[in-house]
Design a protein around this motif. Structure first.
Motif, PDB file in Angstrom:
ATOM      1  N   GLU A  17       0.437   6.167  -7.935  1.00  0.00           N
ATOM      2  CA  GLU A  17      -0.934   6.689  -8.049  1.00  0.00           C
ATOM      3  C   GLU A  17      -1.758   6.481  -6.788  1.00  0.00           C
ATOM      4  OE1 GLU A  17      -0.999   2.506  -9.967  1.00  0.00           O
ATOM      5  OE2 GLU A  17       0.353   4.255  -9.881  1.00  0.00           O
ATOM      6  N   LEU A  18      -1.261   5.698  -5.811  1.00  0.00           N
ATOM      7  CA  LEU A  18      -1.982   5.519  -4.556  1.00  0.00           C
ATOM      8  C   LEU A  18      -1.626   6.572  -3.514  1.00  0.00           C
ATOM      9  CD1 LEU A  18      -2.079   1.634  -4.101  1.00  0.00           C
ATOM     10  CD2 LEU A  18      -3.676   3.153  -5.288  1.00  0.00           C
ATOM     11  N   PHE A  50      -2.307   5.466   6.640  1.00  0.00           N
ATOM     12  CA  PHE A  50      -1.266   4.570   6.151  1.00  0.00           C
ATOM     13  C   PHE A  50       0.050   5.353   6.045  1.00  0.00           C
ATOM     14  CE2 PHE A  50      -5.216   2.697   4.759  1.00  0.00           C
ATOM     15  CZ  PHE A  50      -5.035   1.355   5.054  1.00  0.00           C
ATOM     16  N   HIS A  51       1.126   4.728   6.495  1.00  0.00           N
ATOM     17  CA  HIS A  51       2.384   5.438   6.698  1.00  0.00           C
ATOM     18  C   HIS A  51       3.445   5.079   5.663  1.00  0.00           C
ATOM     19  CE1 HIS A  51       0.676   6.889  10.386  1.00  0.00           C
ATOM     20  NE2 HIS A  51       0.434   5.658  10.777  1.00  0.00           N
ATOM     21  N   GLN A  77      -3.015  -5.879   1.597  1.00  0.00           N
ATOM     22  CA  GLN A  77      -4.405  -5.807   1.146  1.00  0.00           C
ATOM     23  C   GLN A  77      -4.799  -4.387   0.771  1.00  0.00           C
ATOM     24  OE1 GLN A  77      -7.561  -7.848   3.135  1.00  0.00           O
ATOM     25  NE2 GLN A  77      -6.241  -9.491   3.906  1.00  0.00           N
ATOM     26  N   ALA A  78      -4.325  -3.395   1.535  1.00  0.00           N
ATOM     27  CA  ALA A  78      -4.662  -2.004   1.238  1.00  0.00           C
ATOM     28  C   ALA A  78      -4.175  -1.609  -0.155  1.00  0.00           C
ATOM     29  CB  ALA A  78      -4.065  -1.078   2.293  1.00  0.00           C
ATOM     30  N   PHE A  98      -3.063   6.493   0.179  1.00  0.00           N
ATOM     31  CA  PHE A  98      -2.042   6.472   1.228  1.00  0.00           C
ATOM     32  C   PHE A  98      -1.617   7.879   1.670  1.00  0.00           C
ATOM     33  CE2 PHE A  98      -1.947   2.086   0.539  1.00  0.00           C
ATOM     34  CZ  PHE A  98      -1.052   1.460   1.392  1.00  0.00           C
ATOM     35  N   PHE A  99      -1.118   7.928   2.901  1.00  0.00           N
ATOM     36  CA  PHE A  99      -0.442   9.060   3.531  1.00  0.00           C
ATOM     37  C   PHE A  99      -1.406  10.153   3.988  1.00  0.00           C
ATOM     38  CE2 PHE A  99       3.247   7.723   0.538  1.00  0.00           C
ATOM     39  CZ  PHE A  99       3.458   6.598   1.284  1.00  0.00           C
TER      40      PHE A  99
END
Length: 354
Positions: free
Chosen positions: A13-14, A301-302, A327-328, A335-336
């Motif tokens: 879900e992120l 973020f990769h 932490q993220a 993300f991405f």
């Protein structure tokens, strides 16, 4: 150094499958590459992190609608993802089909584009389009789909044609967006200039290889894909002036980092001052790399175990990036490609293993 060292577990879900309503509405994780200190905030705070006299370097590539659907003349369905435009009639492309087309195979691409697969070059297929009235770029703009990354598992929409582009895109040729730049709107660019920062533009046409997994266990055995870059003379002059006045070079995105460091690598190899660079790069940046030009970077973020998470680990330190990503995830960052961003300063004193 093993590829699995760069792995992490990400809740599904992120993964950001849609962009935020506004470009600048994303969050921003700020990471000090020396101390490892982390600050959580919002993307508009980039303006606070940039100083008068700094130089921000953007990638002005334009994403082309590079995904095409169709079938062979014999009837088998296929999907074409253009990797590189060779000229007005020919492309190199990835082809997905139940059976790979052989040279001479006629292709019919929706709705009515005629083409032929004329040669194979390793994993890529050379395809020639048969249209006397339109160039390849014109055909793609007319019938192509935006090449959303594989983790955005939905069909592209009309909105993606605008949101999967930076506002400063200029030179068509990429099949993936330089995603750190997606957060910038024109008011923010104007505010950066008003604060006394300078803007510069390089070009790196992002290829589909950026999404290919690293298929070796040892990082040093990975062979990097090649992408075309341009670092013009005016950018070289801006970098030299920035360094001379004590300003920082801030790369917007890993593509800008790779462009600048490729030019620097060429200068080192030739024992010459930094010079304009036009051509392909296969630079692979992993922990131990000695950065020559970039002082800070803005990036998204990769993917785990990707060459890009290796690059940011080289820039800010492996342990610092590992903690930042932990932490993220805990703080529920997105993300991405359509996700949130980081502002990272470079860790000093790293050795060079490039």
């Amino acid at each position: 150094m093993l590829v699995r060292d760069f792995s992490f577990e990400l809740p599904d879900e992120l993964i950001a499958r849609h962009p935020m309503p506004e470009r600048g509405a994303s969050r921003l994780l700020q990471l000090d590459g020396n101390s490892g200190d982390i600050i959580h905030g919002h993307f508009h705070q980039v303006l606070d992190r940039v100083n008068p006299g700094d130089l921000l370097v953007f990638n002005n590539t334009r994403v082309i609608p590079a995904r095409l659907f169709g079938h062979k003349a014999s009837g088998g369905k296929l999907e074409v993802l253009v990797e590189r435009v060779l000229d007005d009639k020919r492309v190199l492309a990835h082809v997905r089909a139940s059976k790979a087309p052989k040279p001479g195979t006629a292709l019919i691409l929706e709705p009515d584009v005629q083409a032929t697969m004329i040669a194979r070059h390793d994993a890529l297929f050379e395809i020639e389009f048969h249209d006397d009235n339109r160039t390849v770029f014109e055909i793609l703009e007319a019938v192509g789909h935006m090449p959303l990354p594989p983790y955005i598992d939905r069909p592209d929409t009309e909105a993606d044609k605008e949101r999967y582009q930076t506002v400063y895109n200029e030179k068509p040729g990429a099949v993936a967006a330089p995603t750190a730049g997606l957060h910038f709107d024109q008011p923010l660019l104007d505010a950066l200039v008003a604060k006394g920062a300078e803007l510069a533009f390089v070009t790196l046409h992002v290829g589909a290889g950026t999404f290919q997994p690293v298929r070796v266990d040892n990082v040093l055995e990975h062979k990097m894909h090649s992408e075309y870059i341009e670092v013009p003379a005016d950018v070289v002059a801006q970098i030299e002036a920035t360094k001379a006045r004590g300003g920082r070079v801030i790369a917007v995105g890993t593509t800008s980092v790779r462009s600048l460091e490729s030019a620097a690598r060429a200068a080192l190899a030739n024992h010459t001052p930094l010079a304009p660079f036009y051509g392909d790069t296969d630079i692979f940046i992993y922990p131990g790399y000695d950065f020559q030009l970039v002082d800070a970077m803005i990036t998204n973020f990769h993917l785990p175990e990707s060459t890009l998470i290796m690059l940011v680990s080289a820039f800010a330190g492996y342990e610092h990036i590992k903690e930042a990503y932990r932490q993220a995830i805990s703080e529920r960052y997105r993300f991405f490609s359509y996700g949130d961003a980081m502002f990272i300063t470079r860790q000093q004193g790293l050795g060079n293993r490039d």
